[in-house]
Write a protein that holds these residues in place. Structure first.
Motif, mmCIF file in Angstrom:
data_model
loop_
_atom_site.group_PDB
_atom_site.id
_atom_site.type_symbol
_atom_site.label_atom_id
_atom_site.label_comp_id
_atom_site.label_asym_id
_atom_site.label_seq_id
_atom_site.Cartn_x
_atom_site.Cartn_y
_atom_site.Cartn_z
ATOM 1 N N GLY B 137 0.798 -1.230 0.000
ATOM 2 C CA GLY B 137 0.000 0.000 0.000
ATOM 3 C C GLY B 137 0.828 1.276 0.000
ATOM 4 N N SER B 138 2.117 1.173 -0.378
ATOM 5 C CA SER B 138 2.940 2.379 -0.356
ATOM 6 C C SER B 138 2.574 3.301 -1.514
ATOM 7 C CB SER B 138 4.424 2.018 -0.411
ATOM 8 O OG SER B 138 4.697 1.137 -1.475
ATOM 9 N N GLU B 139 2.602 4.595 -1.228
ATOM 10 C CA GLU B 139 2.302 5.577 -2.263
ATOM 11 C C GLU B 139 3.525 6.426 -2.521
ATOM 12 O OE1 GLU B 139 -1.300 7.705 -1.643
ATOM 13 O OE2 GLU B 139 -2.465 5.862 -1.924
ATOM 14 N N GLY B 140 3.640 6.898 -3.753
ATOM 15 C CA GLY B 140 4.835 7.622 -4.164
ATOM 16 C C GLY B 140 4.766 9.110 -3.877
ATOM 17 N N LYS B 141 5.885 9.782 -4.190
ATOM 18 C CA LYS B 141 5.953 11.224 -3.971
ATOM 19 C C LYS B 141 5.468 11.973 -5.203
ATOM 20 C CE LYS B 141 10.380 10.166 -2.705
ATOM 21 N NZ LYS B 141 11.778 10.351 -2.336
ATOM 22 N N ARG B 195 -5.505 3.067 -10.231
ATOM 23 C CA ARG B 195 -4.683 2.259 -9.329
ATOM 24 C C ARG B 195 -3.215 2.645 -9.444
ATOM 25 N NH1 ARG B 195 -5.745 -4.319 -9.181
ATOM 26 N NH2 ARG B 195 -4.209 -4.646 -7.519
ATOM 27 N N GLY B 196 -2.807 2.994 -10.670
ATOM 28 C CA GLY B 196 -1.389 3.290 -10.899
ATOM 29 C C GLY B 196 -0.986 4.696 -10.504
ATOM 30 N N ALA B 197 -1.939 5.641 -10.554
ATOM 31 C CA ALA B 197 -1.581 7.055 -10.368
ATOM 32 C C ALA B 197 -0.793 7.335 -9.084
ATOM 33 C CB ALA B 197 -2.826 7.923 -10.453
ATOM 34 N N PRO B 198 -1.214 6.836 -7.910
ATOM 35 C CA PRO B 198 -0.448 7.185 -6.713
ATOM 36 C C PRO B 198 0.789 6.311 -6.469
ATOM 37 C CG PRO B 198 -2.447 6.000 -6.107
ATOM 38 C CD PRO B 198 -2.418 6.052 -7.593
ATOM 39 N N GLN B 199 1.003 5.301 -7.314
ATOM 40 C CA GLN B 199 2.056 4.320 -6.978
ATOM 41 C C GLN B 199 3.352 4.467 -7.765
ATOM 42 O OE1 GLN B 199 0.267 0.409 -7.232
ATOM 43 N NE2 GLN B 199 -1.000 0.753 -5.440
ATOM 44 N N LEU B 200 3.412 5.437 -8.672
ATOM 45 C CA LEU B 200 4.657 5.571 -9.450
ATOM 46 C C LEU B 200 5.799 5.990 -8.514
ATOM 47 C CD1 LEU B 200 5.659 5.358 -12.423
ATOM 48 C CD2 LEU B 200 5.585 7.846 -12.468
ATOM 49 N N GLY B 201 6.938 5.344 -8.662
ATOM 50 C CA GLY B 201 8.060 5.654 -7.790
ATOM 51 C C GLY B 201 7.962 4.927 -6.463
ATOM 52 N N THR B 202 7.369 3.738 -6.474
ATOM 53 C CA THR B 202 7.330 2.917 -5.252
ATOM 54 C C THR B 202 7.828 1.513 -5.561
ATOM 55 O OG1 THR B 202 5.052 2.126 -5.586
ATOM 56 C CG2 THR B 202 5.321 4.181 -4.363
ATOM 57 N N LEU B 203 8.424 0.922 -4.547
ATOM 58 C CA LEU B 203 9.047 -0.385 -4.718
ATOM 59 C C LEU B 203 8.012 -1.512 -4.655
ATOM 60 C CD1 LEU B 203 11.992 -1.367 -4.972
ATOM 61 C CD2 LEU B 203 12.067 -1.550 -2.491
#
Lengths: 138, 486
Positions: B137-141, B195-203
């Motif tokens: 559930g990690s979200e990117g910056k 689903r992808g929008a908040p997750q870019l730049g996450t492991l």
């Protein structure tokens, strides 16, 4: 059988076997099985609810689609669910209400991420009650 | 004493095993497993070979349904499977790529040595853990609006570099230059984009990681030097992640759609998760356009992570990027379908090559190999488990001739996640690794237990098989020093 659901071993992924007196129960228990993998269900409070509707061409696909809808809501809205009420269920249509709360990292330990429910090994068996099985991609 | 697989799997040589086409009615080609005899025993016991046979049912499949030595049971396709289908009458199967589309590995070199990094490894690993979001559930910056999202899907790593994440040189040494051309965002559902929008730049979680590692052994010094791997003791960085929730949703959407296509096109399959459609059908073309979007998302993801990882090195060592020599060695996809030209029975044909837990391994001279590697062959990155080692290899002519330019992708799981957790606790794994000088930062302790070394095959054995069979050539072995686990 006194259990609601159990976790099935699989080399790369994890399966859920859920039981129910009727199919609604079994679908509910499969959903609880899913969220028990993500976090401790006891740590989740019922603060919010979501109404869910899913359609599919048959029962097995409906089961997979139901779980994938919940995974989607967890991913997009960060909601952990602990209780489910299935209001309508046919071979091709499901209406449900799910109860839970938003992820709070100080309160919920997130154990594993579930990518999706798959169609591999999906099973719906009716004997005394119902038994359903789904393999999840981890 | 007769081997248990007698009559089902035939030995071709010490590293090749055949499942004859007659094994199961409906197989269109035989199966071929790359393994040593001891590894085959495991493949027999966990029944991964059955999935190799099932994949041979796919219409238009040519040559063999292939399995790399890291094969283990997946859903539908085995993990470690390669299947090539004819463009003109063959199918494309989203399950042959998997949910984590373009999950892959990226390797960076540095000028740093183990002696320089070891005293600061706690600090470095913490910096990586803090600056690169990881875990469930990690979200990117990065916040993407609809328009920016579309650009990510069309341009991949190139979008990231234009936004200031990384350097143009990174793209030159990324498979497909980090951008698959057939991407079409209209072929992707709004759900996937959401689903992808908040997750870019996450492991992410599961087997995804960042690893600070040390060169332990070099097998081919000349080829290694071309990659910037100069000597034992040199520090490298590996990034292993994919397309996050975006790719998972694209796969889910298309497996469902193809489930219906299978009926429409009258395709007979032994497993629902193998759902497919003719490559040249609207469904097949739409999937490839959507899959390319997810592949591009993954390349953008690894590109952003690379940038933040560089920032961590710069801060911790208080040196500039040139001085640190933080250059990308290569970036490869492990889960992908590619339209490629191959020679089958002396004839050049265009194929759709599915690699599900397998790496492209093109030989020297191939036009798709970046110019700087054209004289040695394409780098292949093979991450192992976090407690042992990983490998760098290169593609070969043999791979081109017999495995559609493919080789293994990792260690391959041997033990289920639940079994791993029964046998070992996350905190024990942490202490055990610490006692061997490996620093680990993990988002989840139970996640860490699931990824314990014991749950995996020995990647050295896997790489030895591909090396001896000739489908890739090992160049260097690296050992972990600091690991960030999702």
């Amino acid at each position: 059988m006194n259990k609601d659901f159990e976790i099935i071993d699989h080399t790369a992924d994890v399966g859920i076997r859920a039981y129910g007196a009727d199919l609604k129960d079994a679908f509910v228990n499969a959903a609880r099985g899913l969220f028990s993998l993500i976090t401790e269900l006891d740590s989740v409070d019922e603060i919010l609810q979501r109404n869910i509707e899913v359609d599919a061409p048959d029962e097995e696909i409906l089961l997979v689609a139901w779980l994938n809808e919940l995974i989607y809501l967890f991913d997009v809205e960060n909601v952990l669910f602990k209780r489910f009420e299935i209001n309508k269920l046919s071979d091709t249509h499901l209406e449900a209400t799910a109860f839970g709360e938003k992820v709070d990292k100080t309160k919920h330990e997130l154990k594993i991420g579930v990518k999706a429910a798959t169609y591999h090994m999906t099973k719906i068996v009716k004997d005394d009650g119902y038994r359903v099985e789904v393999l999840l991609d981890i | 004493m007769a081997v248990p697989w007698k009559g089902v799997i035939n030995k071709i040589d010490d590293y090749r095993w055949e499942i004859p086409q007659t094994y199961k009615q409906g197989m269109r080609v035989p199966g071929l497993i790359y393994a040593s005899e001891s590894m085959l025993r495991h493949i027999w016991e966990d029944e991964a070979y059955l999935q190799v046979a099932n994949v041979a049912f796919l219409p238009g499949i040519v040559g063999y349904s292939l399995a790399m030595p890291d094969i283990h049971p997946g859903y539908g396709f085995p993990i470690g499977g390669v299947a090539a289908t004819r463009l003109k009458d063959g199918v494309v199967s989203p399950g042959g790529v998997g949910f984590d589309i373009n999950c892959g590995a990226r390797l960076l070199r540095t000028n740093l040595t183990e002696e320089e990094v070891k005293p600061k490894i706690e600090q470095l690993t913490s910096a990586l853990y803090i600056n690169i979001p990881s875990g469930v559930g990690s979200e990117g910056k990065i916040r993407l609006n609809e328009k920016e999202m579309e650009k990510v899907l069309l341009k991949g790593a190139q979008w990231a570099v234009e936004k200031g994440y990384g350097e143009a040189g990174d793209i030159m040494v990324t498979e497909e230059s980090g951008c698959m051309k057939r991407a079409n965002p209209e072929k992707v559902s709004d759900r996937a984009k959401k689903r992808g929008a908040p997750q870019l730049g996450t492991l992410g979680s599961g087997n995804h990681f960042l690893e600070v590692e040390v060169v332990n052994e070099i097998y081919d010094r000349e080829a290694a030097q071309v990659m910037g791997i100069m000597e034992e003791g040199q520090v490298l960085l590996m990034v292993h992640t994919g397309s996050r929730g975006f790719g998972h949703q694209v796969c889910d959407d298309y497996v469902r759609l193809m489930g219906e296509a299978v009926k429409r096109y009258g395709i007979n399959l032994p497993d629902r998760q193998l759902a497919c459609a003719p490559v040249n059908s609207p469904e097949g073309q739409d999937y490839l356009a959507g899959m390319a979007c997810a592949a591009n998302y993954a390349w953008a993801n690894r590109q952003c992570i690379t940038h933040w990882a560089r920032e961590c090195f710069i801060r911790v060592f208080n040196k500039g990027p040139r001085e640190l020599g933080l250059e990308q060695v290569y970036d490869v996809a492990h889960n992908i379908a590619k339209i490629e030209e191959h020679t089958v029975n002396g004839q050049k044909i265009t194929l759709c090559v599915h690699r599900k837990g397998a790496t492209r391994a093109f030989p020297k001279g191939h036009p798709d190999v970046p110019a700087i590697y054209r004289n040695i062959g394409q780098p292949v990155l093979i991450p192992g488990d976090m407690g042992r080692y990983s490998f760098v290899a290169i593609g070969t002519e043999t791979a081109m001739k017999e495995s559609f330019g493919s080789t293994c992708h990792g260690a391959g799981r041997m033990e289920s996640r639940t079994a791993a957790k029964r046998n070992v606790r996350g905190s024990d794994v942490l202490h055990e690794l610490a006692s061997r000088g490996i620093t680990v930062k993990a988002a989840s302790m139970s996640g860490l237990a699931e990824e314990a070394s014991e749950a995996y095959k020995d990647v050295a054995e896997v790489v030895e098989v591909t090396h001896k069979a000739g489908i890739s050539r090992k160049i260097a072995k690296v050992v972990p020093l600091g690991v960030v686990k999702g």
